[in-house]
Design an enzyme around this catalytic site. Structure first.
Site, PDB file in Angstrom:
ATOM      1  N   LYS A 174      27.570 -40.431  -3.859  1.00  0.00           N
ATOM      2  CA  LYS A 174      26.369 -39.610  -3.644  1.00  0.00           C
ATOM      3  C   LYS A 174      25.738 -40.015  -2.315  1.00  0.00           C
ATOM      4  CE  LYS A 174      22.107 -39.699  -4.009  1.00  0.00           C
ATOM      5  NZ  LYS A 174      21.751 -38.844  -2.857  1.00  0.00           N
ATOM      6  N   GLY A 227      20.316 -48.844   0.881  1.00  0.00           N
ATOM      7  CA  GLY A 227      19.098 -48.050   1.038  1.00  0.00           C
ATOM      8  C   GLY A 227      17.890 -48.965   1.042  1.00  0.00           C
ATOM      9  N   SER A 228      16.784 -48.438   0.603  1.00  0.00           N
ATOM     10  CA  SER A 228      15.530 -49.187   0.684  1.00  0.00           C
ATOM     11  C   SER A 228      15.449 -50.257  -0.410  1.00  0.00           C
ATOM     12  CB  SER A 228      14.363 -48.220   0.544  1.00  0.00           C
ATOM     13  OG  SER A 228      14.447 -47.568  -0.704  1.00  0.00           O
ATOM     14  N   VAL A 231      14.076 -48.842  -3.802  1.00  0.00           N
ATOM     15  CA  VAL A 231      15.030 -48.200  -4.708  1.00  0.00           C
ATOM     16  C   VAL A 231      16.002 -49.235  -5.280  1.00  0.00           C
ATOM     17  CG1 VAL A 231      16.887 -46.499  -4.902  1.00  0.00           C
ATOM     18  CG2 VAL A 231      14.809 -45.923  -3.651  1.00  0.00           C
ATOM     19  N   GLY A 232      16.430 -50.180  -4.450  1.00  0.00           N
ATOM     20  CA  GLY A 232      17.348 -51.223  -4.930  1.00  0.00           C
ATOM     21  C   GLY A 232      16.725 -52.028  -6.060  1.00  0.00           C
ATOM     22  N   GLU A 249      22.520 -53.439  -0.556  1.00  0.00           N
ATOM     23  CA  GLU A 249      22.227 -53.712   0.864  1.00  0.00           C
ATOM     24  C   GLU A 249      20.938 -52.983   1.180  1.00  0.00           C
ATOM     25  OE1 GLU A 249      23.784 -55.692   2.810  1.00  0.00           O
ATOM     26  OE2 GLU A 249      25.542 -56.050   1.569  1.00  0.00           O
ATOM     27  N   CYS A 283      19.070 -50.795   9.747  1.00  0.00           N
ATOM     28  CA  CYS A 283      18.589 -51.886   8.891  1.00  0.00           C
ATOM     29  C   CYS A 283      18.502 -53.174   9.691  1.00  0.00           C
ATOM     30  CB  CYS A 283      19.503 -52.047   7.693  1.00  0.00           C
ATOM     31  SG  CYS A 283      21.230 -52.141   8.152  1.00  0.00           S
ATOM     32  N   GLN A 330       9.039 -39.500   7.712  1.00  0.00           N
ATOM     33  CA  GLN A 330       9.287 -40.746   8.427  1.00  0.00           C
ATOM     34  C   GLN A 330       8.413 -40.829   9.680  1.00  0.00           C
ATOM     35  OE1 GLN A 330      10.899 -43.140   7.108  1.00  0.00           O
ATOM     36  NE2 GLN A 330      10.720 -44.518   8.877  1.00  0.00           N
ATOM     37  N   GLU A 384       8.906 -53.312   6.678  1.00  0.00           N
ATOM     38  CA  GLU A 384       9.899 -52.494   7.389  1.00  0.00           C
ATOM     39  C   GLU A 384       9.263 -51.152   7.768  1.00  0.00           C
ATOM     40  OE1 GLU A 384      13.338 -50.749   5.305  1.00  0.00           O
ATOM     41  OE2 GLU A 384      14.577 -51.673   6.866  1.00  0.00           O
TER      42      GLU A 384
HETATM   43  P1  NAD Z   1      16.641 -44.691   0.164  1.00  0.00           P
HETATM   44  O1  NAD Z   1      16.535 -45.928  -0.658  1.00  0.00           O
HETATM   45  O2  NAD Z   1      15.530 -43.735   0.123  1.00  0.00           O
HETATM   46  O3  NAD Z   1      17.945 -43.861  -0.252  1.00  0.00           O
HETATM   47  C1  NAD Z   1      19.243 -44.417  -0.222  1.00  0.00           C
HETATM   48  C2  NAD Z   1      20.138 -43.618  -1.159  1.00  0.00           C
HETATM   49  O4  NAD Z   1      19.699 -43.828  -2.507  1.00  0.00           O
HETATM   50  C3  NAD Z   1      20.093 -42.109  -0.931  1.00  0.00           C
HETATM   51  O5  NAD Z   1      21.368 -41.554  -1.191  1.00  0.00           O
HETATM   52  C4  NAD Z   1      19.096 -41.653  -1.974  1.00  0.00           C
HETATM   53  O6  NAD Z   1      19.260 -40.301  -2.349  1.00  0.00           O
HETATM   54  C5  NAD Z   1      19.425 -42.583  -3.125  1.00  0.00           C
HETATM   55  N1  NAD Z   1      18.325 -42.809  -4.080  1.00  0.00           N
HETATM   56  C6  NAD Z   1      16.992 -42.659  -3.876  1.00  0.00           C
HETATM   57  N2  NAD Z   1      16.330 -42.949  -5.007  1.00  0.00           N
HETATM   58  C7  NAD Z   1      17.243 -43.291  -5.934  1.00  0.00           C
HETATM   59  C8  NAD Z   1      17.186 -43.727  -7.288  1.00  0.00           C
HETATM   60  N3  NAD Z   1      16.018 -43.853  -7.916  1.00  0.00           N
HETATM   61  N4  NAD Z   1      18.337 -44.022  -7.932  1.00  0.00           N
HETATM   62  C9  NAD Z   1      19.529 -43.941  -7.301  1.00  0.00           C
HETATM   63  N5  NAD Z   1      19.659 -43.535  -6.012  1.00  0.00           N
HETATM   64  C10 NAD Z   1      18.531 -43.218  -5.335  1.00  0.00           C
HETATM   65  O7  NAD Z   1      16.945 -45.177   1.661  1.00  0.00           O
HETATM   66  P2  NAD Z   1      17.121 -44.277   2.964  1.00  0.00           P
HETATM   67  O8  NAD Z   1      15.772 -43.799   3.405  1.00  0.00           O
HETATM   68  O9  NAD Z   1      18.213 -43.295   2.771  1.00  0.00           O
HETATM   69  O10 NAD Z   1      17.662 -45.366   4.017  1.00  0.00           O
HETATM   70  C11 NAD Z   1      16.829 -46.226   4.724  1.00  0.00           C
HETATM   71  C12 NAD Z   1      16.812 -47.600   4.090  1.00  0.00           C
HETATM   72  O11 NAD Z   1      18.145 -48.085   3.992  1.00  0.00           O
HETATM   73  C13 NAD Z   1      16.066 -48.639   4.906  1.00  0.00           C
HETATM   74  O12 NAD Z   1      15.287 -49.432   4.061  1.00  0.00           O
HETATM   75  C14 NAD Z   1      17.187 -49.465   5.533  1.00  0.00           C
HETATM   76  O13 NAD Z   1      16.823 -50.785   5.877  1.00  0.00           O
HETATM   77  C15 NAD Z   1      18.203 -49.431   4.464  1.00  0.00           C
HETATM   78  N6  NAD Z   1      19.529 -49.715   4.983  1.00  0.00           N
HETATM   79  C16 NAD Z   1      20.070 -50.936   4.697  1.00  0.00           C
HETATM   80  C17 NAD Z   1      21.314 -51.277   5.200  1.00  0.00           C
HETATM   81  C18 NAD Z   1      21.936 -52.626   4.901  1.00  0.00           C
HETATM   82  O14 NAD Z   1      23.133 -52.747   5.046  1.00  0.00           O
HETATM   83  N7  NAD Z   1      21.168 -53.631   4.506  1.00  0.00           N
HETATM   84  C19 NAD Z   1      22.009 -50.363   5.999  1.00  0.00           C
HETATM   85  C20 NAD Z   1      21.416 -49.135   6.277  1.00  0.00           C
HETATM   86  C21 NAD Z   1      20.181 -48.815   5.745  1.00  0.00           C
END
Ligand code: NAD
Length: 494
Positions: A174, A227-228, A231-232, A249, A283, A330, A384
Site C-alpha cells: 500500500k 512513515g511518521s 502512525v508507527g 522506519e 527523513c 504540509q 520534525e
Molecule cells: P505517514 O505516516 O503519514 O504515511 C506513511 C504511510 O502510512 C502512507 O502509505 C499512509 O497512507 C500510511 N498510513 C497512514 N496512516 C496509517 C494507519 N493508521 N495505518 C496504516 N497505515 C497508515 O507518513 P508520510 O507523510 O507519508 O511520510 C513522511 C514521514 O515518513 C516523515 O515522518 C518521515 O520522516 C518518514 N520517513 C521515514 C523514513 C525512514 O527511513 N526513517 C524514510 C522516509 C520517510
C-alpha cells in the site's frame, strides 16, 4: 495502462470494489497526475488472500529463479529510468536530478537483492556431539504488508519489496496516496519481469482505512512500515495483541555539527544539500546545524549567501534547485512551525514564508529558511518539520555538540565536519544515531549498508544491506544426527 490507476490483485488489474477513486495532484502546478482506485477493506482482504494462496508456490521456487525476476526488473527500471523520473517529479515534486536518483536507488536494490538469490547465507558449524551436523537457514515469513510514504516513491518500496520477494515471501503493498501513480510502477515493472500472479499485490487508498485494514489482516505476518512516528506508534499499539512482526522506519531531527577546525565551504555545501534537497522532505534532512561559536559568524554568512541563490520552481525545469512541498497541508504545517520558531525567539536569517514568485502561484512552495539563535529546548530544534527549514544552534565544544545532537527524541542521521581525526572518531563513537557521516551531510545512504535509526526513529530493525534479510526472513536452526543413537546435548560430555 488504463485511465484509472487500479489495484493489482492476484495478477489482475482491478478497480476498487465500490468503484471509488481519488486524484493524485502535481504539487508544482495543481494539475491532476492520475486518478487512482480508492480501495475498501474488502479489497485489502482479497489481496491478502491472494498473497496467502501464492505463498507456497513462490517459496518453493528456487531462490536463484526468484532472483532472475528481480534482475529483469532492474533491467526494466534502467530502460524506463528517465520516464519514471519525470513522472515522479510531476507527482511528488522533487527536482528531476533527485528523481533520477530515486529510480537509481530502486535499480541498485533490485540488483543487490537479486544477488541474495544465490547468497542468503546461513551458517554451518561444528556440533558438540559426534556424528551430528548443525546449520542455520533463512525461512520466509509468509505474507508481508509493505506500507510506504511519498517522499521516495520508488526507492522505499524497492527497499521492502525486493528483499521480501527474493527471500520467498509474498507481498501486499500500500503506497502513499500522494504518489500512488509513481509508486505503482514498481508493480508494473515486476509484472513485466514475469512475477507470477498473487506474489505481489497492490491496494491503493487512505492510510487510516486501507493501511489499518491491511496491517490487521490475519494473513499478514510482518508489517514493514516507513512513515511518521505518529502512525508507527499507533501501529505498534494496534498490532500488539496480535503480536505481529513490525519493522518501523520513522521520523528524524537530524543535525550537522560544524566544529571550529572544519572546512567551512565544504560544510556549507553539505548543509545546503541536506537541509534543502528534496525541499527538506527527507527523513534524513538536516533540520539542525550545530555550530562552534568560533566559526558561527563566518558559517552563517556563507550559508545564507548560498541559500539565497537557490532557485525555486517546477522540478522539471533543469535550472531549479528546490521543488515544491508535497501538498497544502504540509505547506501550512511548515509555515506554522516557522511562526512557532519566531515566537520562541529564534531569528529568521532568510526565507520564512510561502514563496509567491512567478510560476509558483499554483503550487506549494516554501522559501528555504534558516533560523539562527535556536536553543535545544525550542520546538523548531526538537520536532520534525519535514520542509526546507533548518535551525542553527551555537555551542562551545565537541562535547556540547554531541549532547545537543543526541538530546532529541529521534535518532536517524547525524554529521560532523572536522579536520581533526581524534574528534571525528570521538564523534563516531558518541553520536547515537543509526547513520553518522564525517565531512558529508546527513543524506546520501547507500543501499548495501544498514539503514535506520534509534529511539523514536525505529524499533530496532534496519532496512537495506544484509540487515534487511533479518527483517524479511526468520532463522531456522537444523540439527542432523547421523550417529544412529540417542545423543543428549549438554549431557554426553565425551
Ligand atoms: P505517514 O505516516 O503519514 O504515511 C506513511 C504511510 O502510512 C502512507 O502509505 C499512509 O497512507 C500510511 N498510513 C497512514 N496512516 C496509517 C494507519 N493508521 N495505518 C496504516 N497505515 C497508515 O507518513 P508520510 O507523510 O507519508 O511520510 C513522511 C514521514 O515518513 C516523515 O515522518 C518521515 O520522516 C518518514 N520517513 C521515514 C523514513 C525512514 O527511513 N526513517 C524514510 C522516509 C520517510
Amino acid at each position: 495502462m488504463s485511465a484509472v490507476h487500479l489495484n493489482y490483485i492476484d495478477g489482475q488489474w482491478c478497480p476498487a470494489e465500490n468503484g471509488e477513486t481519488f486524484d493524485s495532484i502535481d504539487p508544482a502546478t495543481g494539475d491532476i497526475v492520475g486518478t487512482v482506485a480508492r480501495s475498501t477493506p474488502s479489497d485489502v482482504a482479497a489481496a491478502c488472500r491472494a498473497a496467502a494462496r501464492a505463498f507456497d508456490r513462490w517459496r518453493l521456487m528456487p531462490a536463484p529463479r526468484r532472483a532472475e525476476i528481480l534482475f529483469r526488473a532492474g533491467e526494466i527500471l534502467i530502460r524506463r529510468k528517465e520516464e519514471l523520473a519525470r513522472l515522479m517529479t510531476r507527482e511528488m515534486g522533487k527536482v528531476l536530478q533527485e528523481a533520477r536518483g530515486d529510480v537509481q536507488e530502486a535499480i541498485d536494490m533490485a540488483f543487490y537483492m537479486a544477488g541474495e538469490g544465490r547468497r542468503s547465507f546461513g551458517q554451518t558449524t561444528p556440533s558438540e556431539l559426534p556424528d551430528k551436523f548443525a546449520m542455520s537457514v533463512r525461512a520466509p515469513l509468509g505474507v508481508v504488508a509493505a506500507i510506504t510514504p511519498w517522499n521516495f516513491p520508488l526507492a522505499i518500496p524497492a527497499w521492502k519489496i525486493f528483499p521480501a520477494l527474493v527471500l520467498g515471501n509474498t507481498v501486499v503493498y500500500k503506497p502513499s496516496s500522494e504518489t500512488a501513480v509513481t509508486s505503482s510502477m514498481i508493480v508494473h515493472t515486476l509484472e513485466e519481469a514475469g512475477l507470477p500472479p498473487g506474489v505481489l499485490n497492490l491496494v491503493h487508498g487512505p492510510g487510516a482505512s486501507v493501511g489499518t485494514a491491511l496491517a490487521r489482516q490475519d494473513e499478514v505476518v510482518l508489517v514493514s512500515f516507513t512513515g511518521s512516528t505518529e502512525v508507527g506508534r499507533q501501529l505498534t499499539i494496534d498490532l500488539a495483541p496480535q503480536m505481529k512482526r513490525l519493522s518501523l522506519e520513522m521520523g528524524g531531527k537530524n543535525a550537522i555539527i560544524v566544529l571550529d577546525d572544519a572546512d567551512l565551504d565544504l560544510a556549507v555545501d553539505g548543509i545546503v544539500w541536506s537541509a534543502f534537497g528534496t525541499s527538506g522532505q527527507r527523513c534524513t534532512a538536516a533540520s539542525r546545524v550545530i555550530v562552534h561559536r568560533r566559526v558561527h559568524d563566518e558559517l552563517i554568512r556563507k550559508l545564507v549567501d548560498r541559500t539565497r541563490q537557490l532557485r525555486l520552481g517546477n522540478g522539471l525545469d533543469p535550472d531549479v534547485d528546490v521543488g515544491p512541498v508535497i501538498n497544502r497541508a504540509q505547506l501550512e504545517k511548515i509555515d506554522r512551525y516557522v511562526r512557532i520558531g519566531v515566537q520562541e525567539g529564534a531569528q529568521i536569517l532568510t526565507g520564512g514564508r510561502v514563496a509567491t514568485g512567478r510560476g509558483l502561484e499554483r503550487g506549494f512552495f516554501y522559501e528555504p529558511t534558516i533560523f539562527d539563535g535556536a536553543t535545544p529546548a525550542m520546538r523548531i530544534a526538537r520536532e520534525e518539520i519535514f520542509g526546507p527549514v533548518t535551525a542553527v544552534i551555537t555551542v562551545d565544544s565537541l562535547e556540547e555538540a554531541i549532547a545537543v545532537n543526541n538530546g532529541v527524541e529521534y535518532g536517524l542521521s547525524s554529521a560532523i565536519y572536522t579536520r581533526d581525526v581524534n574528534r571525528a572518531f570521538t564523534a563516531m563513537r558518541e553520536l547515537t544515531t543509526g547513520l553518522v557521516y564525517v565531512n558529508a551531510g546527513t543524506i546520501g545512504a547507500e543501499i548495501h549498508l544498514p539503514f535506520g535509526g534509534t529511539r523514536a526513529t525505529g524499533n530496532g530493525h534496519r532496512e537495506a544491506g544484509t540487515a534487511a534479510l533479518d527483517v524479511f526472513s526468520e532463522w531456522k536452526t537444523i540439527f542432523v544426527d547421523y550417529s544412529g543413537r540417542l545423543q543428549r546435548a549438554q549431557i554426553e560430555l565425551g
